[in-house]
Design a protein around this motif. Sequence first.
Motif, PDB file in Angstrom:
ATOM      1  N   ARG A 157      -0.995 -12.052  39.200  1.00 10.38           N
ATOM      2  CA  ARG A 157      -1.478 -12.492  38.465  1.00 10.38           C
ATOM      3  C   ARG A 157      -2.784 -13.553  38.263  1.00 10.38           C
ATOM      4  O   ARG A 157      -3.277 -13.556  36.863  1.00 10.38           O
ATOM      5  CB  ARG A 157      -0.499 -12.261  37.284  1.00 10.38           C
ATOM      6  N   GLU A 158      -1.998 -14.993  38.808  1.00 14.04           N
ATOM      7  CA  GLU A 158      -2.380 -16.119  38.403  1.00 14.04           C
ATOM      8  C   GLU A 158      -3.108 -15.709  39.015  1.00 14.04           C
ATOM      9  O   GLU A 158      -4.568 -16.850  39.120  1.00 14.04           O
ATOM     10  CB  GLU A 158      -1.293 -17.207  38.863  1.00 14.04           C
ATOM     11  N   LEU A 159      -3.994 -14.987  40.238  1.00 13.61           N
ATOM     12  CA  LEU A 159      -5.295 -15.209  40.474  1.00 13.61           C
ATOM     13  C   LEU A 159      -6.069 -14.715  40.220  1.00 13.61           C
ATOM     14  O   LEU A 159      -6.878 -15.165  39.996  1.00 13.61           O
ATOM     15  CB  LEU A 159      -4.627 -14.754  42.386  1.00 13.61           C
ATOM     16  N   VAL A 160      -6.005 -13.572  39.918  1.00  7.40           N
ATOM     17  CA  VAL A 160      -6.467 -12.375  38.599  1.00  7.40           C
ATOM     18  C   VAL A 160      -7.128 -13.414  37.917  1.00  7.40           C
ATOM     19  O   VAL A 160      -8.424 -13.242  37.633  1.00  7.40           O
ATOM     20  CB  VAL A 160      -6.121 -10.909  38.834  1.00  7.40           C
ATOM     21  N   GLU A 161      -6.225 -13.608  36.987  1.00  6.95           N
ATOM     22  CA  GLU A 161      -7.013 -14.514  36.049  1.00  6.95           C
ATOM     23  C   GLU A 161      -7.508 -15.371  35.866  1.00  6.95           C
ATOM     24  O   GLU A 161      -8.897 -15.684  35.955  1.00  6.95           O
ATOM     25  CB  GLU A 161      -5.354 -15.199  34.904  1.00  6.95           C
ATOM     26  N   GLN A 162      -7.299 -15.817  37.415  1.00  5.89           N
ATOM     27  CA  GLN A 162      -8.597 -17.584  38.135  1.00  5.89           C
ATOM     28  C   GLN A 162      -9.677 -16.536  37.899  1.00  5.89           C
ATOM     29  O   GLN A 162     -10.740 -16.982  37.184  1.00  5.89           O
ATOM     30  CB  GLN A 162      -7.865 -18.193  39.117  1.00  5.89           C
ATOM     31  N   ILE A 163      -9.320 -15.817  38.740  1.00  8.18           N
ATOM     32  CA  ILE A 163     -10.949 -14.504  39.357  1.00  8.18           C
ATOM     33  C   ILE A 163     -11.217 -14.368  37.845  1.00  8.18           C
ATOM     34  O   ILE A 163     -13.073 -14.704  37.927  1.00  8.18           O
ATOM     35  CB  ILE A 163     -11.162 -13.258  40.148  1.00  8.18           C
ATOM     36  N   LEU A 164     -11.018 -14.214  36.694  1.00  7.39           N
ATOM     37  CA  LEU A 164     -11.613 -13.441  35.620  1.00  7.39           C
ATOM     38  C   LEU A 164     -12.579 -14.603  34.543  1.00  7.39           C
ATOM     39  O   LEU A 164     -13.230 -14.537  35.018  1.00  7.39           O
ATOM     40  CB  LEU A 164     -10.424 -12.564  34.801  1.00  7.39           C
TER      41      LEU A 164
END
Length: 94
Positions: free
Chosen positions: A82-89
Amino acid sequence: RARHLGIKHCFTAIRDKAGVLAELQERLQISIAATAFIGDDVNDLQVRPSVGLLVTPANGCIALKRKADLVLNQRGGDGAVRELVEQILRAKAN
């Protein structure tokens, strides 16, 4: 869980991660630069030449942390993806 989330390509118990990744990149026509990979152990280092972004969770092994482009704050199984996805977004929004 992958089926429930609608994930089309999910691989488990893979020994040749780089080979499977290369096949998937070719099938989906995804470049190395456009490929992100998250792993937590030394065997995940084999994909380093095949990805544009190598990521490890906070509890990833030290060897992987040294080679990763990003070390997350969250541990694997505790919000790392989730942290990775939020950073990418967030990065795509800028």
